[in-house]
Write a protein that holds these residues in place. Structure first.
Motif, PDB file in Angstrom:
ATOM      1  N   LYS A 131       0.801  -1.235   0.000  1.00 30.89           N
ATOM      2  CA  LYS A 131       0.000   0.000   0.000  1.00 30.89           C
ATOM      3  C   LYS A 131       0.832   1.282   0.000  1.00 30.89           C
ATOM      4  N   ASP A 132       2.036   1.225   0.634  1.00 30.98           N
ATOM      5  CA  ASP A 132       2.839   2.449   0.691  1.00 30.98           C
ATOM      6  C   ASP A 132       3.890   2.519  -0.408  1.00 30.98           C
ATOM      7  N   SER A 133       3.915   1.532  -1.286  1.00 34.74           N
ATOM      8  CA  SER A 133       4.929   1.526  -2.356  1.00 34.74           C
ATOM      9  C   SER A 133       4.546   2.494  -3.464  1.00 34.74           C
ATOM     10  N   SER A 134       5.562   2.801  -4.255  1.00 36.74           N
ATOM     11  CA  SER A 134       5.287   3.557  -5.472  1.00 36.74           C
ATOM     12  C   SER A 134       4.880   2.542  -6.548  1.00 36.74           C
ATOM     13  N   PRO A 135       3.880   2.830  -7.392  1.00 34.58           N
ATOM     14  CA  PRO A 135       3.444   1.844  -8.396  1.00 34.58           C
ATOM     15  C   PRO A 135       4.584   1.396  -9.303  1.00 34.58           C
ATOM     16  N   GLY A 136       5.544   2.299  -9.543  1.00 36.32           N
ATOM     17  CA  GLY A 136       6.657   1.979 -10.442  1.00 36.32           C
ATOM     18  C   GLY A 136       7.508   0.822  -9.944  1.00 36.32           C
ATOM     19  N   ARG A 137       7.420   0.506  -8.640  1.00 34.90           N
ATOM     20  CA  ARG A 137       8.223  -0.589  -8.083  1.00 34.90           C
ATOM     21  C   ARG A 137       7.521  -1.933  -8.228  1.00 34.90           C
ATOM     22  N   LEU A 138       6.297  -1.913  -8.694  1.00 33.58           N
ATOM     23  CA  LEU A 138       5.528  -3.168  -8.798  1.00 33.58           C
ATOM     24  C   LEU A 138       5.651  -3.765 -10.190  1.00 33.58           C
ATOM     25  N   SER A 139       5.416  -5.078 -10.270  1.00 35.81           N
ATOM     26  CA  SER A 139       5.413  -5.755 -11.580  1.00 35.81           C
ATOM     27  C   SER A 139       4.155  -5.351 -12.365  1.00 35.81           C
ATOM     28  N   GLY A 140       4.129  -5.677 -13.656  1.00 36.69           N
ATOM     29  CA  GLY A 140       2.966  -5.350 -14.479  1.00 36.69           C
ATOM     30  C   GLY A 140       1.686  -5.957 -13.924  1.00 36.69           C
ATOM     31  N   GLY A 141       1.780  -7.217 -13.495  1.00 38.09           N
ATOM     32  CA  GLY A 141       0.604  -7.901 -12.949  1.00 38.09           C
ATOM     33  C   GLY A 141       0.110  -7.217 -11.675  1.00 38.09           C
ATOM     34  N   GLN A 142       1.076  -6.804 -10.831  1.00 41.81           N
ATOM     35  CA  GLN A 142       0.670  -6.130  -9.583  1.00 41.81           C
ATOM     36  C   GLN A 142       0.057  -4.759  -9.889  1.00 41.81           C
ATOM     37  N   GLN A 143       0.634  -4.073 -10.864  1.00 42.83           N
ATOM     38  CA  GLN A 143       0.081  -2.761 -11.223  1.00 42.83           C
ATOM     39  C   GLN A 143      -1.352  -2.903 -11.737  1.00 42.83           C
ATOM     40  N   GLN A 144      -1.607  -3.983 -12.488  1.00 42.21           N
ATOM     41  CA  GLN A 144      -2.973  -4.159 -12.984  1.00 42.21           C
ATOM     42  C   GLN A 144      -3.911  -4.490 -11.830  1.00 42.21           C
ATOM     43  N   ARG A 145      -3.377  -5.172 -10.792  1.00 38.50           N
ATOM     44  CA  ARG A 145      -4.207  -5.450  -9.609  1.00 38.50           C
ATOM     45  C   ARG A 145      -4.562  -4.149  -8.881  1.00 38.50           C
ATOM     46  N   VAL A 146      -3.596  -3.213  -8.858  1.00 38.14           N
ATOM     47  CA  VAL A 146      -3.874  -1.912  -8.230  1.00 38.14           C
ATOM     48  C   VAL A 146      -4.994  -1.208  -9.010  1.00 38.14           C
ATOM     49  N   ALA A 147      -4.895  -1.276 -10.343  1.00 44.34           N
ATOM     50  CA  ALA A 147      -5.933  -0.642 -11.172  1.00 44.34           C
ATOM     51  C   ALA A 147      -7.294  -1.284 -10.898  1.00 44.34           C
ATOM     52  N   LEU A 148      -7.285  -2.596 -10.676  1.00 43.55           N
ATOM     53  CA  LEU A 148      -8.529  -3.306 -10.367  1.00 43.55           C
ATOM     54  C   LEU A 148      -9.065  -2.854  -9.001  1.00 43.55           C
ATOM     55  N   ALA A 149      -8.147  -2.746  -8.018  1.00 41.42           N
ATOM     56  CA  ALA A 149      -8.549  -2.289  -6.676  1.00 41.42           C
ATOM     57  C   ALA A 149      -9.154  -0.888  -6.758  1.00 41.42           C
ATOM     58  N   ASP A 169       2.686 -11.157 -19.824  1.00 42.11           N
ATOM     59  CA  ASP A 169       3.093 -12.375 -20.522  1.00 42.11           C
ATOM     60  C   ASP A 169       2.056 -13.488 -20.289  1.00 42.11           C
ATOM     61  N   VAL A 170       2.151 -14.545 -21.086  1.00 40.75           N
ATOM     62  CA  VAL A 170       1.088 -15.555 -21.144  1.00 40.75           C
ATOM     63  C   VAL A 170       0.748 -16.138 -19.772  1.00 40.75           C
ATOM     64  N   ARG A 171       1.785 -16.510 -19.006  1.00 41.36           N
ATOM     65  CA  ARG A 171       1.526 -17.150 -17.702  1.00 41.36           C
ATOM     66  C   ARG A 171       0.775 -16.235 -16.757  1.00 41.36           C
ATOM     67  N   LEU A 172       1.243 -14.993 -16.715  1.00 42.94           N
ATOM     68  CA  LEU A 172       0.637 -14.023 -15.814  1.00 42.94           C
ATOM     69  C   LEU A 172      -0.799 -13.730 -16.247  1.00 42.94           C
ATOM     70  N   ARG A 173      -0.988 -13.723 -17.559  1.00 43.93           N
ATOM     71  CA  ARG A 173      -2.318 -13.464 -18.105  1.00 43.93           C
ATOM     72  C   ARG A 173      -3.277 -14.549 -17.627  1.00 43.93           C
ATOM     73  N   GLU A 174      -2.812 -15.790 -17.687  1.00 47.58           N
ATOM     74  CA  GLU A 174      -3.679 -16.904 -17.279  1.00 47.58           C
ATOM     75  C   GLU A 174      -3.973 -16.841 -15.781  1.00 47.58           C
ATOM     76  N   GLN A 175      -2.936 -16.480 -15.001  1.00 49.81           N
ATOM     77  CA  GLN A 175      -3.119 -16.402 -13.547  1.00 49.81           C
ATOM     78  C   GLN A 175      -4.098 -15.280 -13.191  1.00 49.81           C
ATOM     79  N   LEU A 176      -3.855 -14.119 -13.790  1.00 45.85           N
ATOM     80  CA  LEU A 176      -4.659 -12.956 -13.429  1.00 45.85           C
ATOM     81  C   LEU A 176      -6.106 -13.073 -13.907  1.00 45.85           C
TER      82      LEU A 176
END
Ligand code: ATP
Length: 363
Positions: A131-149, A169-176
């Motif tokens: 919660k206190d991180s800068s978005p730039g420090r997160l992975s693409g998948g985590q950033q999309q989770r923030v957008a979802l939140a 990437d494909v794996r992350l896409r399937e997971q997310l």
């Protein structure tokens, strides 16, 4: 929860959305699927109020938010809609929690309520630690989770997703996509999801809307759309299909199958549906993934359609083997079979498929 009634959107003389009508029930996840340029995103943007339609109506619950005839057009902030885009659109100078809470500030919600809702939304996407991180420090998948939140925090009536996983990437896409589906089901959210990826649509949707050139081609559940597409376009867009020219020769019998003369004079059966009992040329649909490729057809149950074929080519795809087969009258058949099926080019074999897995297309 959402009704589109003959929705239209033109850009100058170009008709991007041409009379799209659709009802979406509460708690449903409906996917708009189609090739690039078919009008998926434009439809979604009209629902969100980001694009001004040129005709038709949009209803959210009992509220008409757009009506061409009544010159009614609510702005996006009057629509209680959350949106998740392909680009995460996070503000780099704010923390993750501030990003999630920011739209609530514009809704004039108190600071303590904003913080509570931001933390709750981050919990839903398992990101409270960040919660206190800068978005730039997160992975693409985590950033999309923030957008979802961020979309969840505004407690909208409907969530709209515009190709949200395309940058991953494909794996992350399937997971997310699995996580999005779980969350959507758990919270009972109504969602419209735009993608051009057929496997994504099949995996997450309650219903899929297949679009082409600004129009709806077919609306059905993933299973029905795959097993009984009504047009060549829908059949080819989902999965891999062989369409064989066919003529109808006998109606439904006690087994509820109709018979058709197909390639090489083979009489093949498919589930009988009244509409298909028409004369003239039609297409007999055989899914490449459902074909069994056998050296002998002796042990098959009677309700299998069987074409004698010669193996022309085979390609190893890792998870399977793709065979190009040729029937006795020179028609090509593609079969996708498990990798342990090994037949050399030139071998004579049998392509078999259960009659129940076949379908017929008349247009
Ligand atoms: P993609 O995945 O490529 O975005 P799509 O199905 O979402 O495909 P849309 O973005 O809805 O397609 O676009 C539908 C058509 O409308 C396209 O031909 C596009 O070029 C056109 N279009 C979209 N926005 C505009 C605009 N602002 N001005 C002119 N034409 C537009």
């Amino acid at each position: 929860m959402l009704r589109l009634d003959k929705l239209q959107k033109s850009f100058g003389g170009f008709h991007a959305v041409q009379g799209v009508s659709l009802d979406v029930a509460e708690g449903e996840l409906v996917t708009l699927l189609g090739p690039s340029g078919c009008g998926k995103s434009t439809t979604l943007r009209c629902i969100a109020g980001l694009e001004d339609p040129t005709g038709g109506e949009i209803w959210l619950g009992n509220n008409c938010v757009y009506s061409g005839a009544r010159r009614l057009n609510l702005p996006p902030e009057g629509r209680r809609i959350g949106m998740v885009f392909q680009s995460y659109a996070l503000w780099p100078h704010m923390t993750v929690a501030e990003n999630v809470a920011y739209p609530l500030l514009r809704q004039k919600i108190s600071k303590s309520e904003r913080e509570t809702r931001a933390i709750q939304a981050l919990e839903m996407v398992s990101l409270t630690n960040a919660k206190d991180s800068s978005p730039g420090r997160l992975s693409g998948g985590q950033q999309q989770r923030v957008a979802l939140a961020r979309a969840l925090a505004s407690q909208c009536q409907i969530l709209l997703f515009d190709e949200p996983l395309s940058n991953l990437d494909v794996r992350l896409r399937e997971q997310l996509r699995g996580e999005i589906r779980d969350l959507q089901r758990r919270l009972g959210i109504t969602a419209i999801y735009v993608t051009h990826d057929q496997s994504e649509a099949l995996a997450i949707s309650d219903r899929i809307v297949v679009m082409n050139k600004g129009k709806i081609v077919q609306v059905d559940g993933p299973d029905a759309l795959y097993t009984r597409p009504r047009t060549q376009f829908a059949a080819r867009f989902l999965g891999s299909v062989n369409l064989l020219p066919a003529t109808h020769i006998a109606g439904s019998t006690s087994d509820n199958l109709a018979r058709y003369r197909t390639t090489s004079g083979v009489i093949a059966s498919a589930p009988a549906h009244v509409k298909e009992h028409v004369s003239g040329e039609m297409q007999f649909g055989v899914r490449a993934e459902l074909i069994r490729l056998l050296e002998t057809a002796d042990s098959l149950p009677p309700d299998f359609n069987v074409w004698p074929v010669t193996v022309q080519e085979r390609v190893f795809l890792g998870e399977g083997m793709e065979y190009t087969l040729v029937t006795e009258d020179g028609q090509q058949l593609i079969a996708k079979v498990p990798p342990y099926v090994r037949l050399e080019p030139g071998t004579r074999a049998h392509a078999a498929i259960a009659a129940q897995d076949c379908f017929v297309i008349t247009d």
